[in-house]
Design a protein around this motif. Structure first.
Motif, short mmCIF file in Angstrom:
data_model
loop_
_atom_site.label_atom_id
_atom_site.label_comp_id
_atom_site.label_asym_id
_atom_site.label_seq_id
_atom_site.Cartn_x
_atom_site.Cartn_y
_atom_site.Cartn_z
N SER A 168 -3.52 4.74 7.85
CA SER A 168 -4.20 4.94 6.57
C SER A 168 -5.16 6.11 6.61
O SER A 168 -5.45 6.71 5.58
N SER A 187 0.83 -1.21 0.00
CA SER A 187 0.00 0.00 0.00
C SER A 187 0.86 1.26 0.00
O SER A 187 0.51 2.26 -0.63
N ILE A 204 -0.87 4.73 1.32
CA ILE A 204 -0.64 5.05 2.74
C ILE A 204 0.67 5.81 2.83
O ILE A 204 1.70 5.34 2.35
#
Length: 192
Positions: free
Chosen positions: A156, A111, A117
Motif C-alpha cells: 500500500s 482495496s 492499492i
C-alpha cells in the motif's frame, strides 16, 4: 560472507484482479521490470538485467511466497502450493496469485478493486559476483544480474512513489556506496 536482505517496490498500475463465479480471485502483474533504470534513494541507480530471477523461479525446490505489505503473517500465495506463479518474459518478472478466502485477502482485493492499492515489491538476496557496479558515472549504476528471490508483496505504501522500483535499503549498502563515491570524487579532483 553475510548476505543482506533487500526489497524493491514497483508501480503495478496494470495489475488485474479477476474472479469468475465460484472461482478464487486472482491478481496478476509485474513484480519487476527489466532494463528500467531506477534511482535508489539518490545513492545510486539500478537496473535489473533480464534473467535475474530465472534461477530462483526455476529451482526444483523453489518456495517463494506472496505477501501483503511484506507481512509474513499474511501469506496470499506460495509457489510450493501452486497458488503463486512466477515467470520471466521480455518485460520482467510476471506473477499471478490465486488469493485465499481469508479476511485480509478479501480486504486486499477490495482495496485493489477501488484503485487504492496498485503497487508491488519484492524481497531478494544478491550473492557476491551476481551484481555489477559502474562507478564511472554519477550516480553509480548497479546492475542486478542474478538475485535469490524469496518473496513478492502487494503493498500500500511504496518506499519511493515516483519510481517503478524502489529500495527499502540496507544501511550497509548505503555506507559502501557513499565511501566509493567519496573516493571517486577525490580521484577526479586529483586528475583535474
Amino acid at each position: 560472507m553475510k548476505r543482506k536482505k533487500e526489497t524493491r517496490t514497483v508501480d503495478i498500475t496494470n495489475i488485474q484482479t479477476r474472479s469468475e463465479e465460484n472461482e478464487p480471485v486472482k491478481i496478476s502483474g509485474y513484480a519487476a521490470v527489466f532494463n528500467s533504470r531506477t534511482s535508489i534513494g539518490n545513492w545510486f541507480d539500478e537496473i535489473i538485467a533480464p534473467g535475474a530471477f530465472d534461477r530462483s523461479i526455476s529451482a526444483k525446490n523453489a518456495d517463494i511466497r506472496a505477501l501483503v505489505n511484506h507481512d509474513w503473517d499474511k501469506v496470499i500465495g506460495r509457489t510450493k502450493a501452486k497458488t503463486l506463479t512466477l515467470r520471466e518474459d521480455e518485460k520482467g518478472l510476471n506473477f499471478e496469485i490465486e488469493l485465499p478466502n481469508t479476511s485480509y485477502a478479501r480486504d486486499l482485493a477490495e482495496s485493489m478493486e477501488r484503485g487504492d492499492i496498485d503497487q508491488c515489491s519484492f524481497g531478494f538476496f544478491v550473492d557476491e559476483g551476481k551484481e555489477r557496479w559502474d562507478y564511472s558515472q554519477e550516480p553509480a549504476l548497479r546492475t542486478l544480474e542474478e538475485v535469490e528471490l524469496y518473496e513478492v508483496s502487494i503493498v500500500s505504501l511504496p518506499a519511493y512513489e515516483d519510481t517503478e522500483a524502489a529500495l527499502v535499503r540496507s544501511k550497509e549498502i548505503d555506507k559502501s556506496v557513499e565511501k566509493r563515491m567519496q573516493i571517486i570524487k577525490k580521484i577526479n579532483g586529483v586528475l583535474k
